[in-house]
Design an enzyme around this catalytic site. Structure first.
Site, PDB file in Angstrom:
ATOM      1  N   MET A  93      -0.673  14.428 -16.212  1.00  0.00           N
ATOM      2  CA  MET A  93      -1.978  14.381 -15.524  1.00  0.00           C
ATOM      3  C   MET A  93      -2.772  13.258 -16.297  1.00  0.00           C
ATOM      4  O   MET A  93      -2.171  12.476 -17.397  1.00  0.00           O
ATOM      5  CB  MET A  93      -2.600  15.642 -15.859  1.00  0.00           C
ATOM      6  N   CYS A 131       3.442  19.048 -15.777  1.00  0.00           N
ATOM      7  CA  CYS A 131       4.210  18.332 -14.896  1.00  0.00           C
ATOM      8  C   CYS A 131       5.698  17.853 -15.172  1.00  0.00           C
ATOM      9  O   CYS A 131       6.717  18.094 -14.480  1.00  0.00           O
ATOM     10  CB  CYS A 131       3.714  17.141 -14.111  1.00  0.00           C
ATOM     11  N   LYS A 185       0.011   4.845 -16.514  1.00  0.00           N
ATOM     12  CA  LYS A 185       1.119   3.996 -17.226  1.00  0.00           C
ATOM     13  C   LYS A 185       1.402   2.472 -16.709  1.00  0.00           C
ATOM     14  O   LYS A 185       2.272   2.493 -16.344  1.00  0.00           O
ATOM     15  CB  LYS A 185       2.270   4.879 -17.230  1.00  0.00           C
ATOM     16  N   ASN A 189       6.790 -22.955 -13.809  1.00  0.00           N
ATOM     17  CA  ASN A 189       6.675 -21.842 -12.923  1.00  0.00           C
ATOM     18  C   ASN A 189       6.601 -20.538 -13.756  1.00  0.00           C
ATOM     19  O   ASN A 189       7.666 -20.412 -14.092  1.00  0.00           O
ATOM     20  CB  ASN A 189       7.780 -21.874 -11.737  1.00  0.00           C
ATOM     21  N   GLY A 190       5.627 -19.769 -13.774  1.00  0.00           N
ATOM     22  CA  GLY A 190       5.471 -18.546 -14.303  1.00  0.00           C
ATOM     23  C   GLY A 190       4.081 -18.576 -15.348  1.00  0.00           C
ATOM     24  O   GLY A 190       3.508 -18.929 -14.908  1.00  0.00           O
ATOM     25  N   GLU A 242       6.091   7.183  -4.870  1.00  0.00           N
ATOM     26  CA  GLU A 242       7.329   6.373  -5.109  1.00  0.00           C
ATOM     27  C   GLU A 242       8.557   7.575  -4.758  1.00  0.00           C
ATOM     28  O   GLU A 242       9.151   7.942  -5.906  1.00  0.00           O
ATOM     29  CB  GLU A 242       7.120   5.690  -6.216  1.00  0.00           C
ATOM     30  N   CYS A 264       5.395  23.978 -13.795  1.00  0.00           N
ATOM     31  CA  CYS A 264       4.278  24.132 -13.025  1.00  0.00           C
ATOM     32  C   CYS A 264       4.141  25.547 -12.467  1.00  0.00           C
ATOM     33  O   CYS A 264       4.902  25.792 -11.733  1.00  0.00           O
ATOM     34  CB  CYS A 264       3.961  23.116 -12.025  1.00  0.00           C
ATOM     35  N   CYS A 296       4.282 -20.776  -8.835  1.00  0.00           N
ATOM     36  CA  CYS A 296       4.573 -21.753  -7.982  1.00  0.00           C
ATOM     37  C   CYS A 296       5.835 -22.114  -7.442  1.00  0.00           C
ATOM     38  O   CYS A 296       6.827 -21.289  -7.779  1.00  0.00           O
ATOM     39  CB  CYS A 296       3.607 -22.879  -8.466  1.00  0.00           C
ATOM     40  N   CYS A 309      -3.956  23.302  -8.468  1.00  0.00           N
ATOM     41  CA  CYS A 309      -3.638  22.964  -9.774  1.00  0.00           C
ATOM     42  C   CYS A 309      -4.732  23.525 -10.712  1.00  0.00           C
ATOM     43  O   CYS A 309      -5.866  23.460 -10.665  1.00  0.00           O
ATOM     44  CB  CYS A 309      -3.672  21.502  -9.720  1.00  0.00           C
TER      45      CYS A 309
END
Lengths: 1495, 499
Positions: A488, A1120, A949, A246-247, A903, A1125, A11, A1114
């Site tokens: 993997m 990896c 993860k 807040n949190g 990413e 690979c 908030c 694969c």
């Protein structure tokens, strides 16, 4: 699956107060204005007028109350002689009267009387339907002491009495009639709380009291709430009695447990009969309400407000060497009384006399304040929330991590944390107490383990060791001191369904933070972390004495033979050893009775005075088998809690069973304070571990031993596990049970793991006993070879754990997609489904119910339309080779599905081609997230977590960063790249809403999706995400793949997607939000059956990652992370990339096979399309043919449909609202259009307020759409503002766009800056010193890739975090400046906070270090500091300072320039070592020109 | 630590054969072992796959944990490698020499490079183990009192025997021939398997307490009375014959007879001149293109044949793996054995029509070329008109494979049920139609690889052990009490190395 107790909130908050405590109506008025301007930080629910709640806490407006009461015929005594209770009562007359009568009785019981009741007027025109439906009767009760005079010697005694009345009222309400909720928002003679399910902008209109001119107060605390629940309750609005927050409190479970544990020891003369008030923290409350309860207990117990807050939320003192000894002693002493309430927290608090605010050690919530010339102080989540004319400003500031701020009304000033802490530290001789009382251990490092009668090998077998335990787990830890890494996903069965006797540990999954609280980076932000533990009794919390210091302190919880021996030998804390073994031939009965006996013995020992319990599973031989250590510890822990003696002793475990990090974390999480992993240590000691390479012979003596390295690795692993939940200190983690279970029966959980979630039931104690007997029998059977079994958990082994991806399934899939043979695909699909049904997954326990007659295949929607619902997983260019990455994109674009960049950005050459990934991911590292990248997306995916993860960051090792990848990611070839665990612009749900708003602004055409990982509570998070206006939510299973993750995360975090999806679906239905979002599921989907079950459980779309990779070649090497690979997929090695043989058609073939299979199932179900079956769980049932352990599961929670889901679509409605383009942006866009299209220069000037957010991003998006990252010529568009800018000012600004702001800005200024220019300067004529005053908020320039920024003042925490190319000048920064920076130049003309340059692997920073103490605040793990020697550096800095002076008019810059020769000597250059090396290697003069684009 | 890129930087190497000229002069094994260093390098080429196809059903039938011992060898821990190897394979010295190594054709490295030299490493591990004296008898820790009879001393019977003995059962192996070993003894030429290699293993088994009884004629019923369980492991020795005109001529000999005779000679036995078959000075034709044919070829070369030709009905397979047998399947491809280097000439697509001769002795072979046909996925051949030929041949060796277990010996009147193809029928637990009677190896699955025989023997042993443990107890308490053995407790493993 959905459990509303998971509700989170976050908030905006703030306060207005008069420094000298003068009451006025103005404070009230300003507070309401401030509150209204924070509305965008809260959320609205399913109905547009019902907010998640807001409220205000103020001093009792005596004049007003006396006036209105007098009119009503109720005479009030003098101010302070009575208390006012703000009550939410049932609306039915009878129950309301009953509740009121009860208040009266309780008042009487406490020597008070009720003077009368008053109806609080409300105007329901201002609230929404939901709020109106749940509107309580809001009445004020007036209570006065029965005796006429108050005890003047103890001014707070009456407050405590009122507290006791309220608490007992709450208890009776919980115990009694639950159907008639009554709630006392406040009951005090000093303060009163007006709150409710009211939008913050209309709180004053809803409660006309608040706007009455007679209502005066010297302070007002306000709060505006964003809840993950669309049916929030009136009582859950803030403020509570003392604070608003807040949190999120991450450690709440542990805190509540330990508060309960401490209760039996609590005594205080100030709170007579305190035992009548237990439990002190009411059950079923939010985290904020709970910490409020804890705070009020400490305050009523006699501690000052500040003292109590510092006990609850201590700063990070453990690693702070600069802290004074007295202050350290203060924190050290209190650490034995109270574990930290840890979490991202900004808290404002008041007792009606004093008011203050603080941030926790991580400082992840914003807090900005202003002190005015006329003695007002205004603090809020955002600067400018209460506009203050620049001329009125005396000083400005921001809350800083671990700091506390109090208004001292007697002195009329703000008191800062240092002064307060020093005062408190002097209250008692804490240092002396610690020194005198502390129990010291005589550790004999030479001491070895006690000899065991059984051989090492026999014990290894008895405890189920495998050769993988050595090769994969222990050896890497003992060699490197790091946690082992793998790649993997996890394709092995959940423990309860495994045919092997899995250890009990394997049934538990780590919980992790997502969205509502951030994970921490325990490496780069080590300064906030602590592994310290305290052993000994927990004494009376309400007392302060030397005895409280009589404890043992350990730096970390892993014991060695030496420390364990020393613990046993010390004499001050009595030790009781407890054996956790049972007669193996007695089977389950012996197992049960041994467990019971263990608990009984533990209780008896404690009652007899033991203060350290040592639970020991090692006395094992042929006849005696070990109880699972986790069961032993948790059973004892919970037994002692129930016996109310848990506070008197600490639990230590000596275990031959525990060896992995996650196992040790479990033991600690379920009540142990320290663990001695005896067999693991002995095995490492006995093994022939070579010295690490490069150790010179002479160093060998000082080199860490393998055992040392193992202990270090465990410590690091524990920090990681804690930090993924956002927990900083082990003390708060111990007993916090931040785990959930999969496959354990409710009975077992309720008894021995009380409070743990295990929604699907599963095996009970007998099965666990059976496994223990089986393991023991196997170890001592005849014919056993001396060799340990392989294990097969991590790599496929014929005699090991089953893997869904095995030689048969991989070969069949590859043969099918290459030959195009549907028959071969059927072989694959049959094998995969058989594995599923054989116990590999939860969905294997389900079967389809064919209720409708089958229809011909021709009537079913074509495969071509089904494949449009398919997406491939987020796998970055970097983790994948270019060949593999582009093959996925081409395949998915070809069939109308979507591929995902992952990413790591995308090469610009791919934009607009068939190789363009439709989904562009925005992850915490923001690698390659340029404006051009964003506008080339059809979907923008915010990756909150990843199945392999969750709660962790990532790392791309330098050897994988080649030229192309470095270029795409805006980094340097060969330099390791780090993604932070959290998004530094998402620490809570309202932050996510802000990021969604940012992305929407820059690319309104793209759908915004948010990727979550299944865990218990993901449903509430999904609701929050939907309320934050995402279009699509992905629920990933725990089994997802990865290029590199700690093995313990791959195996032990998150739950199967079936559970997460069902929970999300149910929560969205329940909250009326399902139709507004699409749901997507992923996690080892392989076949048509998987897709159909996903659809039935609620998914609109389906993600595949591993299977398409296998189709493309694969072979599940799981290498990896090594870049080796062999089939050229997960490698950047050119030799190996050349081996890539995958073709887009392989992936296309595979997905069409799946789609055809889906069609055939649909025809069997009589459904014409997938849409017809989404969410129809009635077409699923638990298989009737399940036997054995599978039959112990109860899958009905998965299939549950909330009543709300019966008459509404259980999928995204086609009529759902499309993306929203902010209207203000449209107007601006029109104005600047000539500049976008033609060659005109455009300049716009505007006023700006904190509610004007993400200014400039939509223009930036339009520039990038037309011109890419090349943008427009410099200064083509200039936007000039005056005022306080809202969040994300100048986000994603591209070349040619300049934003100038006179005033100040909030968080995220210049986020994702892509070539534009931002200038923020203070208004002319201010009286404060700009270079000491905050001008922009936290996390400025996060993920900037290019451009420049000049800030004429100080920036908040995490300045230029993950900057990869922008140039910035600023006059001071908060903590963690330049964190994770990989490029660009930052010049700081003033002081920095702590931990500067943590994780900085590229770029340069220049810091003006006039006081010559910068080195202390710099994290030098990756960087080297040097004076400005090179001419190019000197020229660069000078040029930038000159520009800064010119653009901001900075006096500071002018001063530096006018004394250039001296100043130049004061500058320190901060440069990453690896980066310099890489630059020298490439011989590129990048360093000196990095910021030179405008030169 | 191993170099994870070794598979890229190091080339495959396998033991070299002696030159054809040299090896044709003797009857001993002719491979020149690699050095330890070279083997360690070869082991380091192993990629330690997440899914090791060498190890699963696509690869090694005994499920050797190949990545594990490759790693151990690569870091020089031969002792641990031996333990790992022996944990899944009783007789790696046999598979190391004789197995066609489906593990190597399934090796993931084979996708992109030459596969790891798995078989060479396997052989080296076990040979080193014998050299170093690491392979000691492992008598059971306790006796169960159960007695098990095993009929047949080939690899299946021996593997079953060793496994059952180590479980503490009293095991007797009955062998019809005069020496123990079955096909290993008499069916494999000694230049491929020196019999001392077999003997040292048998020696170990005897020291473990397995009773080996050669020259034994037994029948199932009798054994059932004497023993708690019986395992039939008699192999699949019924040869496939060639019913063409002239078959009755002398000089036309079944391959197994021929090979056995030479093995007897190598063992120092005297072969009656009347029964002696010798290729010296003869033109030999071997019918059948498989391994047995090639063994015959090598034997003939060593005996001093004038010429040796090997006829195969099927066409020549492709030189490399093609798309009909994609990785990791066993590839249909041309395999050239040692014998072909030594001078055995192969001809493909040849069908034998008749033999002609004089004096009752064969002198010529009449054949015809055929062309392959593939119809409905079924393979057949059709003669090529006008391609008939006749060649001189005074020794014909029939090496066309086997049709199943012999039905005239142990199985005759035993009551053991057979499958349609003539193999011994069993349930999934290797039990035959007679409770307590089990079957293993080629007798059960038809002629196959040695490694499958070992696997069968081990599986059957597990089934027998379970059968014995769940049955009410030893039917006959052995007269002698349990063999005394050393200390109680379990054998100690060596401390593990952690690299």
């Amino acid at each position: 699956m959905y459990d509303p107790s998971h509700e989170h909130d976050a908030c905006g908050m703030g306060f207005v107060a008069h420094l000298r405590g003068e009451r006025s109506a103005r404070v009230m008025r300003d507070a309401l204005t401030l509150l209204g301007n924070l509305e965008h930080r809260s959320a609205l629910g399913a109905d547009a007028n019902t907010s998640d709640g807001s409220g205000v806490l103020l001093q009792i407006p005596h004049a007003f109350l006396r006036s209105v009461c007098t009119q009503a015929g109720l005479a009030l005594p003098e101010a302070g002689q009575y208390g006012v209770g703000m009550c939410f009562l049932p609306r039915s007359t009878a129950t309301q009267r009953a509740a009121e009568a009860e208040v009266g009785q309780l008042a009487h019981l406490h020597g008070c009387r009720v003077l009368g009741w008053r109806d609080v007027p409300v105007d329901v025109a201002h609230i929404g339907d939901v709020a109106r439906r749940t509107l309580p009767a809001i009445r004020q009760v007036f209570i006065a002491p029965a005796a006429l005079e108050l005890d003047q010697s103890d001014a707070s005694a009456f407050e405590r009495t009122l507290f006791a009345i309220r608490r007992r009222f709450e208890k009776s309400r919980v115990a009694g009639r639950r159907s008639a909720p009554s709630y006392i928002a406040s009951l005090s003679s000093r303060t009163i709380v007006y709150k409710g399910l009211v939008r913050s902008s209309v709180l004053g209109a809803f409660y006309p009291d608040l706007t009455d001119p007679l209502v005066t107060t010297a302070l007002a605390l306000v709060h505006s709430r964003f809840s993950t629940n669309t049916f929030p309750t009136w009582s859950r609005a803030h403020p509570y009695r003392f604070l608003c927050h807040n949190g999120e409190i991450n450690t709440l479970k542990g805190n509540l447990k330990w508060m309960e544990v401490r209760e039996p020891r609590m005594e205080s003369p100030r709170l007579p009969n305190v035992h009548d008030l237990f439990p002190l923290i009411a059950a079923g409350q939010s985290d904020s309400a709970s910490i409020d309860n804890a705070l009020e207990l400490l305050v009523h117990g006699g501690r000052s407000l500040a003292h109590a807050m510092l006990m609850l939320i201590p700063e990070a003192w453990e690693g702070d060497t600069a802290m004074s000894a007295d202050r350290r002693a203060f924190f050290a002493y209190h650490s034995a009384l109270m574990e930290p309430w840890d979490g991202p927290a900004a808290v404002a608090f008041t007792d009606g006399r004093h008011i203050g605010a603080m941030l926790d050690r991580n400082g992840l919530r914003p807090g900005r304040y202003v002190v005015t010339n006329d003695d007002f102080v205004v603090l809020a989540s955002e600067a400018g929330a209460l506009p203050v004319a620049p001329a009125r400003v005396r000083a400005k500031g921001r809350l800083r991590p671990g700091t506390i701020l109090m208004v001292n009304t007697t002195q009329g000033r703000l008191v800062d944390g240092d002064e307060l802490k020093d005062e408190l530290a002097a209250l008692h001789p804490y240092q002396r107490w610690l020194t005198e009382q502390r129990v010291l251990l005589q550790v004999d490092e030479g001491r070895g383990a006690e000899a065991h009668p059984l051989s090492l090998a026999a014990r290894q077998r008895a405890f189920g060791y495998t050769s993988e335990d050595f090769d994969v787990v222990l050896a890497p830890m003992a060699l490197t001191g790091e946690e082992p890494i793998g790649s993997m996903g996890n394709d092995t069965p959940v423990a309860a369904l495994s045919t092997r006797a899995r250890p009990l540990f394997a049934y538990f999954r780590q919980l992790f933070a997502q969205v509502t609280n951030p994970a921490i980076d325990p490496i780069r932000e080590q300064l906030v972390m602590s592994l310290g533990v305290i052993l000994g009794p927990r004494l009376n919390l309400l007392e302060t004495s030397a005895d409280h210091a009589r404890v043992i302190r350990l730096d970390q919880p892993v014991l060695t033979p030496a420390t364990f021996g020393a613990l046993l030998q010390q004499r001050r804390l009595p030790v009781a050893p407890l054996s956790a073994v049972f007669r193996a031939d007695g089977g389950a009965a012996a197992f049960r009775s041994a467990l019971q006996a263990l608990c009984t013995a533990a209780e008896a020992s404690v009652r007899a005075g033991a203060q350290l319990l040592v639970i020991d599973d090692t006395p094992v031989d042929e006849s005696w088998a070990a109880l699972p250590s986790l069961l032993a510890v948790s059973a004892v822990h919970h037994h002692l809690i129930r016996a109310r003696v848990r506070a008197d002793a600490s639990i230590i475990v000596r275990s031959d069973e525990a060896r992995e990090v996650s196992q040790i974390a479990l033991l600690l999480g379920y009540g142990a304070s320290a663990v001695y992993p005896s067999l693991a240590l002995e095995s490492i000691g006995a093994a022939d571990v070579p010295a690490p390479p490069h150790t010179a012979r002479s160093d060998a003596a000082h080199a860490p031993t393998p055992v040392d390295l193992y202990v270090k690795a465990v410590g690091k692993g524990l920090l990681k596990i804690m930090s993924k939940m956002g927990i900083s200190t082990l003390q708060s983690y111990c007993g916090a049970q931040v785990f959930e279970a999969v496959g354990l029966s409710r009975e077992l959980i309720d008894r021995h793991f009380t409070g743990t979630s295990s929604p699907l039931g599963g095996v009970g104690l007998d099965a666990i006993a059976e496994d223990a007997v089986r393991r023991h029998a196997g170890a001592f059977a005849s014919g056993t070879t001396s060799r340990l079994p392989s294990g097969g958990d991590y790599s496929y082994r014929w005699d090991g754990e089953t893997h869904a991806w095995n030689p048969a399934t991989i070969a069949a899939l590859q043969h099918a997609v290459r030959s195009g043979s549907n028959a071969t695909y059927q072989d694959f699909s049959r094998a995969a489904d058989d594995a599923t049904r054989g116990g590999a997954t939860i969905r294997g326990l389900l079967e389809l119910v064919e209720t409708a007659p089958a229809i011909p295949m021709d009537d079913v929607e074509p495969a071509a339309s089904i494949v449009r619902r398919f997406v491939t997983g987020a796998m970055s260019f970097g983790s994948l080779s270019r060949e593999a990455h582009e093959t996925l994109a081409v395949a998915m674009n070809g069939l109308g599905g979507r591929s995902n960049t992952g990413e790591g950005g995308e090469e610009a050459a791919r934009f607009g081609t068939e190789r363009n990934s439709a989904i562009k991911q925005v992850a915490s590292g923001r690698f390659g997230v340029t404006t051009e990248y964003l506008v080339n997306a059809h979907e923008l995916q915010i990756k909150i977590a990843q199945g392999a993860k969750p709660g962790e960051g990532g790392q791309l090792p330098g050897h994988k960063v080649d030229e192309a990848i470095a270029c795409t990611r805006h980094s340097t070839p060969g330099v390791t790249l780090i993604s932070p665990p959290p998004h530094h612009d998402i620490y809570s749900i309202e932050d996510l809403a802000q990021l969604i708003f940012d992305l929407r602004s820059v690319n309104a055409r793209a759908k915004i999706s948010v990727k979550l990982v299944a865990e218990s509570g993901v449903g509430t998070v999904a609701v929050g995400v939907a309320k934050a206006h995402a279009d699509l939510i992905t629920i990933s299973g725990d089994s997802g793949g990865t290029g590199a993750s700690p093995l313990s995360s791959i195996k032990h975090a998150g739950v199967p997607w079936e559970m997460g999806l069902a929970e999300a679906q149910q929560a969205l239905l329940l909250n009326g939000l399902r139709a507004s979002v699409r749901l997507q599921v992923d996690g080892q989907l392989k076949t048509g059956r998987d897709v159909v079950i996903g659809a039935l459980l609620g998914a609109d779309e389906f993600g595949f990652a591993t299977a398409p990779l296998i189709a493309a070649g694969c072979v599940m090497m799981r290498k990896c992370h090594l870049n080796t690979c062999p089939v050229g997929i997960a490698t950047q090695d050119p030799q190996l990339r050349a081996k890539f043989a995958g073709k887009p058609e392989h992936i296309v073939n595979y997905l069409f096979f799946v789609a055809e299979e889906v069609r055939s199932i649909l025809s069997r179900l009589g459904a014409r399309s997938l849409d017809e079956i989404i969410g129809r769980t009635e077409l699923l049932r638990q298989r009737a043919d399940l036997g054995g352990r599978a039959a112990t599961f109860d899958l009905s929670p998965l299939l549950h449909v909330p009543a709300e889901g019966n008459d509404i679509a259980r999928r995204r409605a086609s009529s759902a609202k499309e993306s929203r383009i902010p209207a203000a942006d449209l107007e601006l866009l029109e104005i600047v259009r000539p500049a976008l299209e033609g060659g005109e220069r455009v300049m716009v000037a505007r006023a700006i307020r904190n509610v004007d957010r993400t200014m400039g991003a939509s223009i930036a998006g339009e520039i990038a759409r037309r011109h890419g990252d090349a943008g427009l010529p410099d200064d083509r568009i200039t936007l000039r503002f005056e005022g306080s800018a809202g969040q994300s000012f100048g986000a994603f600004a591209t070349r040619g766009l300049t934003l100038e702001l006179t005033g100040e800005a909030n968080d995220y200024v210049g986020k994702g800056l892509s070539g534009g220019r931002i200038v923020v300067r203070p208004p002319k004529g201010v009286t404060f010193l700009p270079h000491e005053t905050v001008i922009v908020g936290n996390t400025a320039l996060y993920g900037a890739t290019a451009g420049e920024a000049f800030f004429g003042g100080v920036a908040g925490e995490r300045f230029a975090v993950r900057n990869s190319g922008a140039t910035a000048v600023v006059e001071g920064v908060g903590d963690h400046g330049c964190e994770y920076m990989t490029g660009g130049v930052v010049v700081v003309l003033g002081r920095t906070g702590r931990n500067f340059a943590a994780g900085m692997s590229g770029g340069l920073a220049f810091v003006l270090d006039s006081s010559r103490d910068f080195a202390r605040r710099c994290n030098s793990a990756l960087v080297e500091l040097a004076a400005l020697a090179e001419a190019s550096d000197l020229a660069l800095v000078k040029r930038l300072v000159e520009r800064h002076a010119k653009l901001t008019g900075s006096a500071r810059a002018r001063h530096v320039l006018s004394h250039w020769d001296e100043s130049a000597r004061d500058f320190v250059r901060v440069a990453p070592v690896e980066y310099l090396k890489a630059l020298r290697a490439t011989d590129a003069p990048k360093a000196s020109t990095a910021g030179g684009q405008h030169a | 630590m191993r170099d994870p890129r070794a598979f890229v930087t190091i080339q495959r190497a396998t033991p070299r054969r002696q030159s054809a000229e040299t090896r044709a002069q003797h009857w001993r094994e002719f491979y020149e072992p690699l050095s330890s260093q070279a083997l360690a390098e070869q082991g380091s080429r192993c990629m330690d796959c997440g899914v090791p196809f060498c190890h699963g059903d696509t690869g090694c039938p005994v499920h050797n944990v190949i990545p594990e011992w490759n790693a151990l060898v690569s870091r020089g821990d031969w002792h641990a490698a031996l333990a790992s190897l022996h944990a899944t394979n009783n007789f790696p010295e046999l598979t190391g020499r004789l197995c066609p190594a489906p593990c190597e054709s399934a090796c993931v490295l084979g996708l992109i490079e030459q596969p790891v030299s798995i078989r060479a490493i396997e052989q080296a591990i076990v040979d080193r183990g014998f050299e170093e004296g690491w392979i000691a008898p492992q008598p059971p820790l306790r006796e169960t009192g159960h007695r098990v009879a095993i009929i047949g001393s080939g690899p299946a019977g021996l593997a079953a025997a060793q496994q059952l003995r180590r479980h503490g059962h009293a095991v007797t192996v009955f062998e019809q021939a005069d020496r123990i070993g079955g096909l290993l003894r008499y069916g494999i030429p000694s230049f491929k398997l020196e019999k001392s290699v077999l003997d040292r293993r048998l020696n170990q088994m005897e020291q473990e307490g397995v009773v080996l009884q050669a020259g034994a004629r037994v029948d199932v019923a009798t054994l059932q009375r004497e023993f708690d369980a019986v395992v039939v492991a008699i192999g699949a020795e019924a040869p496939r014959d060639l019913a063409v005109p002239g078959r009755e001529l002398s000089g036309i000999v079944l391959a197994m007879e021929f090979l056995a005779q030479q093995n007897h000679r190598d063992a120092g036995d005297v072969v009656a001149p009347s029964r002696s078959v010798d290729a010296r000075g003869k033109h030999v034709v071997i019918i059948g293109g498989g391994d047995t044919g090639s063994d015959c070829g090598g034997t003939c070369i060593r005996q001093g044949a004038l010429s040796v030709r090997q006829f195969e009905l099927l066409p020549q397979p492709p030189a490399e793996r093609d798309e009909t047998t994609p990785w990791p399947l066993w590839p249909m491809q041309l395999r050239t054995s040692h014998a072909h280097d030594e001078g055995v000439a192969r001809e493909w697509c040849v069908s034998t029509i008749a033999f002609t001769g004089s004096d009752g002795r064969v002198t010529h072979l009449c054949g015809i070329r055929v062309s392959p046909l593939s119809r409905d996925g079924r393979f057949s051949v059709s003669p090529v008109p006008g391609s008939e030929f006749e060649i001189p041949a005074d020794l014909i060796l029939l090496a066309m494979g086997f049709t199943g277990p012999r039905r005239d010996g142990v199985l005759a009147d035993s009551g053991v049920g057979l499958t349609a193809t003539g193999c011994v029928q069993t349930d999934a637990r290797h039990q035959t139609s007679i409770p307590g009677v089990f079957a293993a190896g080629d007798a059960r699955r038809g002629a196959s690889l040695i490694v499958w025989a070992i696997r069968e023997g081990r599986d059957a042993a597990r089934a027998v052990d379970e059968f014995l443990r769940t049955s009410t107890g030893p039917r006959r308490q052995s007269a002698r009490t349990s063999r005394a053995h050393g200390t109680s407790g379990l054998p100690d493993a060596q401390p593990r190395a952690l690299v």
